[in-house]
Scaffold this motif. Structure first.
Motif, PDB file in Angstrom:
ATOM      1  N   ARG A  59       0.816  -1.219   0.000  1.00 33.21           N
ATOM      2  CA  ARG A  59       0.000   0.000   0.000  1.00 33.21           C
ATOM      3  C   ARG A  59       0.850   1.269   0.000  1.00 33.21           C
ATOM      4  NH1 ARG A  59      -5.665  -1.042   3.001  1.00 33.21           N
ATOM      5  NH2 ARG A  59      -5.859  -3.244   2.508  1.00 33.21           N
ATOM      6  N   ALA A  60       1.879   1.315   0.822  1.00 33.51           N
ATOM      7  CA  ALA A  60       2.707   2.525   0.904  1.00 33.51           C
ATOM      8  C   ALA A  60       3.446   2.762  -0.408  1.00 33.51           C
ATOM      9  CB  ALA A  60       3.695   2.404   2.062  1.00 33.51           C
ATOM     10  N   SER A  63       1.030   4.065  -3.023  1.00 30.91           N
ATOM     11  CA  SER A  63       0.767   5.483  -2.791  1.00 30.91           C
ATOM     12  C   SER A  63       1.906   6.341  -3.330  1.00 30.91           C
ATOM     13  CB  SER A  63       0.585   5.746  -1.291  1.00 30.91           C
ATOM     14  OG  SER A  63       0.489   7.126  -1.045  1.00 30.91           O
ATOM     15  N   ASP A  64       3.122   5.976  -2.997  1.00 29.98           N
ATOM     16  CA  ASP A  64       4.291   6.729  -3.474  1.00 29.98           C
ATOM     17  C   ASP A  64       4.357   6.752  -4.995  1.00 29.98           C
ATOM     18  OD1 ASP A  64       5.025   7.151  -0.847  1.00 29.98           O
ATOM     19  OD2 ASP A  64       6.581   5.589  -0.843  1.00 29.98           O
ATOM     20  N   LEU A  88      -8.179   1.266  -5.402  1.00 27.66           N
ATOM     21  CA  LEU A  88      -7.284   2.268  -4.813  1.00 27.66           C
ATOM     22  C   LEU A  88      -8.024   3.077  -3.747  1.00 27.66           C
ATOM     23  CD1 LEU A  88      -5.430   3.483  -8.024  1.00 27.66           C
ATOM     24  CD2 LEU A  88      -4.555   1.954  -6.243  1.00 27.66           C
ATOM     25  N   TYR A  91      -8.300   1.177  -0.687  1.00 31.37           N
ATOM     26  CA  TYR A  91      -7.026   1.225   0.036  1.00 31.37           C
ATOM     27  C   TYR A  91      -6.853   2.535   0.794  1.00 31.37           C
ATOM     28  CZ  TYR A  91      -4.127  -2.814  -1.291  1.00 31.37           C
ATOM     29  OH  TYR A  91      -3.570  -4.056  -1.399  1.00 31.37           O
ATOM     30  N   LEU A  93      -6.549   5.491  -0.854  1.00 32.63           N
ATOM     31  CA  LEU A  93      -5.661   6.329  -1.664  1.00 32.63           C
ATOM     32  C   LEU A  93      -6.439   7.381  -2.475  1.00 32.63           C
ATOM     33  CD1 LEU A  93      -3.168   3.587  -2.895  1.00 32.63           C
ATOM     34  CD2 LEU A  93      -3.063   5.011  -0.846  1.00 32.63           C
ATOM     35  N   ARG A  94      -7.340   8.079  -1.805  1.00 29.10           N
ATOM     36  CA  ARG A  94      -8.184   9.080  -2.471  1.00 29.10           C
ATOM     37  C   ARG A  94      -7.349  10.202  -3.104  1.00 29.10           C
ATOM     38  NH1 ARG A  94     -13.228  11.145  -2.855  1.00 29.10           N
ATOM     39  NH2 ARG A  94     -13.456  13.397  -2.703  1.00 29.10           N
ATOM     40  N   GLU A  96      -4.306  10.177  -4.026  1.00 32.00           N
ATOM     41  CA  GLU A  96      -3.512   9.637  -5.124  1.00 32.00           C
ATOM     42  C   GLU A  96      -4.361   9.462  -6.386  1.00 32.00           C
ATOM     43  OE1 GLU A  96      -1.622   8.369  -1.266  1.00 32.00           O
ATOM     44  OE2 GLU A  96      -3.621   8.708  -2.035  1.00 32.00           O
TER      45      GLU A  96
END
Length: 150
Positions: A59-60, A63-64, A88, A91, A93-94, A96
């Motif tokens: 997940r991290a 995101s990156d 996403l 997860y 990751l809005r 993103e």
């Protein structure tokens, strides 16, 4: 026309405690379902295709990667992108998702076919059922790869 180095393809494969969970991204919050793996494909400056498959999903790192793509001004291209976007969002990751520009190849193909059919005298051809799935697209545009799913 968008230069090829401005496009980056993205796809997810999912897993879940039950088969039906594969299509339920809200279950990512409770880890009843998850992104099993995801992949990116892009053209480098020399025009060669590069790929990156991440398994298991992280997940991290995801995101990156999406924040990096947004910063580079690339378009994220996918097939049925609402599915990928939903995962996403599942997860969390809005930022993103909404920081990126998305293209959906399936919708672009549908638009192309709709315009071609409108040019025909019989219009849509009322009895004709057209599939816009990935397998049908591969048969249409990459016939030598037809049956790839096997």
């Amino acid at each position: 026309m968008t230069p090829l180095n401005k496009l980056i393809a993205f796809d997810v494969e999912t897993q879940g405690e039950k088969q039906e969970y594969l299509l339920q991204p809200w279950r990512a919050a409770t880890y009843e379902a998850d992104i099993r793996m995801y992949s990116f494909a892009w053209f480098d400056d020399a025009g060669k295709i590069k790929t990156n498959l991440i398994h298991p999903a992280n997940r991290a790192a995801l995101s990156d990667q999406f924040m990096r793509i947004a910063g580079q001004g690339q378009y994220v291209v996918g097939w049925n992108t609402p599915f990928d976007i939903a995962w996403l969002l599942g997860y969390g990751l809005r930022a993103e998702v909404f920081s990126n520009r998305w293209l959906d190849a399936m919708l672009l193909w549908q638009r192309l076919e709709t315009n071609k059919m409108r040019l025909k005298e019989d219009g849509w051809g009322k009895d004709k059922q057209v599939s816009f799935g990935l397998k049908a697209a591969v048969r249409e545009f990459f016939p030598r790869l037809a049956g790839y799913e096997d």
